[in-house]
Structure formats: C-alpha cells, structure tokens
Scaffold this active site. Sequence first.
Site, PDB file in Angstrom:
ATOM      1  NE  ARG A   1       8.412   3.504  11.666  1.00  0.00           N
ATOM      2  CZ  ARG A   1       7.851   3.239  10.483  1.00  0.00           C
ATOM      3  NH1 ARG A   1       8.202   3.936   9.418  1.00  0.00           N
ATOM      4  NH2 ARG A   1       6.948   2.282  10.377  1.00  0.00           N
TER       5      ARG A   1
ATOM      6  CB  SER B   1       9.995  -1.690  12.090  1.00  0.00           C
ATOM      7  OG  SER B   1      10.742  -0.842  11.234  1.00  0.00           O
TER       8      SER B   1
ATOM      9  CE  LYS C   1       8.493   4.049   2.032  1.00  0.00           C
ATOM     10  NZ  LYS C   1       7.500   3.984   3.134  1.00  0.00           N
ATOM     11  CG  ASP C   2       7.606   6.452   6.205  1.00  0.00           C
ATOM     12  OD1 ASP C   2       6.659   6.289   5.418  1.00  0.00           O
ATOM     13  OD2 ASP C   2       8.350   5.527   6.603  1.00  0.00           O
TER      14      ASP C   2
ATOM     15  CB  THR D   1      -1.347  -2.143  -1.085  1.00  0.00           C
ATOM     16  OG1 THR D   1      -0.748  -0.839  -0.921  1.00  0.00           O
ATOM     17  CG2 THR D   1      -2.498  -2.024  -2.061  1.00  0.00           C
TER      18      THR D   1
ATOM     19  CB  SER E   1      -0.027   2.612  -0.671  1.00  0.00           C
ATOM     20  OG  SER E   1       0.277   3.606  -1.620  1.00  0.00           O
TER      21      SER E   1
ATOM     22  NE  ARG F   1       3.212   5.297  -3.887  1.00  0.00           N
ATOM     23  CZ  ARG F   1       3.746   4.153  -4.331  1.00  0.00           C
ATOM     24  NH1 ARG F   1       3.889   3.934  -5.631  1.00  0.00           N
ATOM     25  NH2 ARG F   1       4.139   3.223  -3.476  1.00  0.00           N
ATOM     26  NE  ARG F   2       3.214   0.187  -2.895  1.00  0.00           N
ATOM     27  CZ  ARG F   2       3.841   0.016  -1.745  1.00  0.00           C
ATOM     28  NH1 ARG F   2       3.142  -0.197  -0.627  1.00  0.00           N
ATOM     29  NH2 ARG F   2       5.158   0.053  -1.680  1.00  0.00           N
TER      30      ARG F   2
ATOM     31  NE  ARG G   1      -0.470   1.093   8.415  1.00  0.00           N
ATOM     32  CZ  ARG G   1      -0.675   1.755   9.541  1.00  0.00           C
ATOM     33  NH1 ARG G   1      -1.879   2.169   9.860  1.00  0.00           N
ATOM     34  NH2 ARG G   1       0.328   2.030  10.352  1.00  0.00           N
ATOM     35  N   GLY G   2       1.243  -2.434   8.918  1.00  0.00           N
ATOM     36  CA  GLY G   2       2.337  -3.031   9.667  1.00  0.00           C
ATOM     37  C   GLY G   2       3.632  -2.924   8.894  1.00  0.00           C
ATOM     38  CG  ASN G   3       7.185  -4.515  10.707  1.00  0.00           C
ATOM     39  OD1 ASN G   3       7.171  -5.626  10.175  1.00  0.00           O
ATOM     40  ND2 ASN G   3       7.220  -4.355  12.023  1.00  0.00           N
TER      41      ASN G   3
ATOM     42  NE  ARG H   1       2.783  -2.989   5.174  1.00  0.00           N
ATOM     43  CZ  ARG H   1       2.584  -1.857   4.517  1.00  0.00           C
ATOM     44  NH1 ARG H   1       2.375  -1.886   3.215  1.00  0.00           N
ATOM     45  NH2 ARG H   1       2.592  -0.702   5.146  1.00  0.00           N
TER      46      ARG H   1
ATOM     47  CB  CYS I   1      -2.653  11.061   4.849  1.00  0.00           C
ATOM     48  SG  CYS I   1      -4.182  11.139   5.771  1.00  0.00           S
TER      49      CYS I   1
END
Length: 311
Positions: free
Chosen positions: A12, A14, A83-84, A129, A131, A133-134, A151-153, A157, A244
Amino acid sequence: MAAAELIRIVSRSSPMALAQVERVRAELAVLHPGIRTEVVPVLTSGDRWMGDLAKLGGKGAFTKEVDQALLAGEADLAVHCLKDVPADRPLPAGTVFAGYLRRDDIRDAVIHPEGLTLDQLPAGSRIGTSSVRRIAQLAASHPHLVCVPIRGNANSRLAKLAAGEADALLLAASGLERIGESDRITEILPLDAMCPPIGAGVLALQCREDDHTTIEAVTGLGHHDTWREAAAERMFLHVLQGHCNSPIAGYATAEPDGRLALRGRVFSPDGKRILDAHEWAGALSPEDLGTSVALALKRQGAHELIAAIPH
C-alpha cells in the site's frame, strides 16, 4: 536453485505501509547484502474509500490490489499488516506466507492534544475510531465517551484530530512507532482494558507459492514465536467466522519456555455482552489452540452473538 538478485516489493502507498517496507528492506539487506530491492506502491480500494468498510467487503479491501500485483507477476513480495489480512477465508490461490517478522507492540494508544488519558476525558468527549472492536470495548469501559467515525491512514487521522474532527484518537501503538509519531502518545492501554485485533503488530511476507527463489530469500526474516502466535490467532478467527462488523479481539503469547497461550474475546457492539476464553496449548499445536479457544467461545454463544450483528 538460482539466488534472488532483485526482489520487487508491493505495498500500500500510505506512509505507514512504506515505512513497513523499509523495515523489510533493511532486514533483508543485513541477511542478504547482495540482493537489490525495489518498491511497487499501489493504492488499494480501502485506502480510497472513506465509508463503511463492510460495503467494500471488509478488510480484504486493503489487500486485493496488492494480491493482484503479486499474482500478475508485477511484484515478488508483498508486505502486509497481518491484522488487515482476512482470516475467515484462505489466502488467494497461488500465494503463501513465507514468514512473519518479529512482533511489535500489540497495544492500542490514546492520543489527546492536551495529554489527557481516557479516564481523564470529560463526558461527551469525541473519540475518533471506526473500529467496531474499539467501539465495543469503550462502550463497556467508558460509556460516557462518544465514538465518532474516522477513517484513513494514521497520518490523515492525526491531521483530522488537529482539525478538530475528534477530541482524541485511538491508534495502534506499533503503527505510531513505525511512522515516527510515538511521542504523540498520551496513554498506552493495557491489554485487559483494550484487547487487540487478531494479528496486531505483525508484518507478514507474502509470495507466490511457486516462487521458490523469493521464498528462500525471505524465509530467514521470519520469527518463530511470532509465527506460532499468528497461527493460533488466525485459526481462532477462522473458526469463529466473524464478519467485518463483529467485535472480535484476541492475542496469543509465546512464553520463553515454549508454552503458548491464547486469549479470545467477542463483544456485542454496545459492549454490554462480553465473552471471554483463555487457554494454554499444552500438547496442542497453535492451530488446535486457536480452534479450542474459538469453540469455547461458541459454547458461550459467540455464533449467535455474531450472527445477530447486521453486516
């Protein structure tokens, strides 16, 4: 077998992804000083899309174009944040993981412009966030805080935080370290407070399975304990078959004496239901340990909890 002379690394585009590639290039230069490397950057669907990842098919949106470049022969090696990489389905046919680098920090970090910790933030503070999960874990531990999608790298952020789109951010500590922004960290959250995603802190090296020259060149970069931890975690996620929008977390720990443990957790999106399991491998293989912990959570109702979450 002919030795590799040039390895083209696809990633990627980024800043964090390119920093990860530089780590691989540096370690490869030490292991094989005679091998040259080139970087083949790609912009993935996940990088372009700022909406709900579920509409792009989930985490695979960050790997599809990288996989395509590898399979098309445009590159020889892909570097992924593990993780991705989706674990609920196999790697693309014709590819294989040749190794996992030594694992970095798996914890989450808080970033607040004035240095406040989560416990110090006033009610209504906006936590940036996207996520699930978070979000679920914050809902359970800090229900007075408000999560806002961001969102975004990591660099973008941080820019959005500076622009006032959130009052604080939650980001991976390892990612901040990779882009040289660890001094921005206000608080490192303990694992009991914020259980990490599957594959946290792991960089995976993916090759075409018939490219034995590249595989032989990069296998020596792999770290054995990280491989064991990742194998347990990815099998855990595979057996759970989460989508997801499923708040699933967990991490394996390889002890110096060779023992391997795995903790897995599944949350309802509102954080009001938490399923938890923790086991030691004993005589089990890492994959069997992952299966065992996933089955323990299924006995607690994980399948029904996951199935009830819209996606």
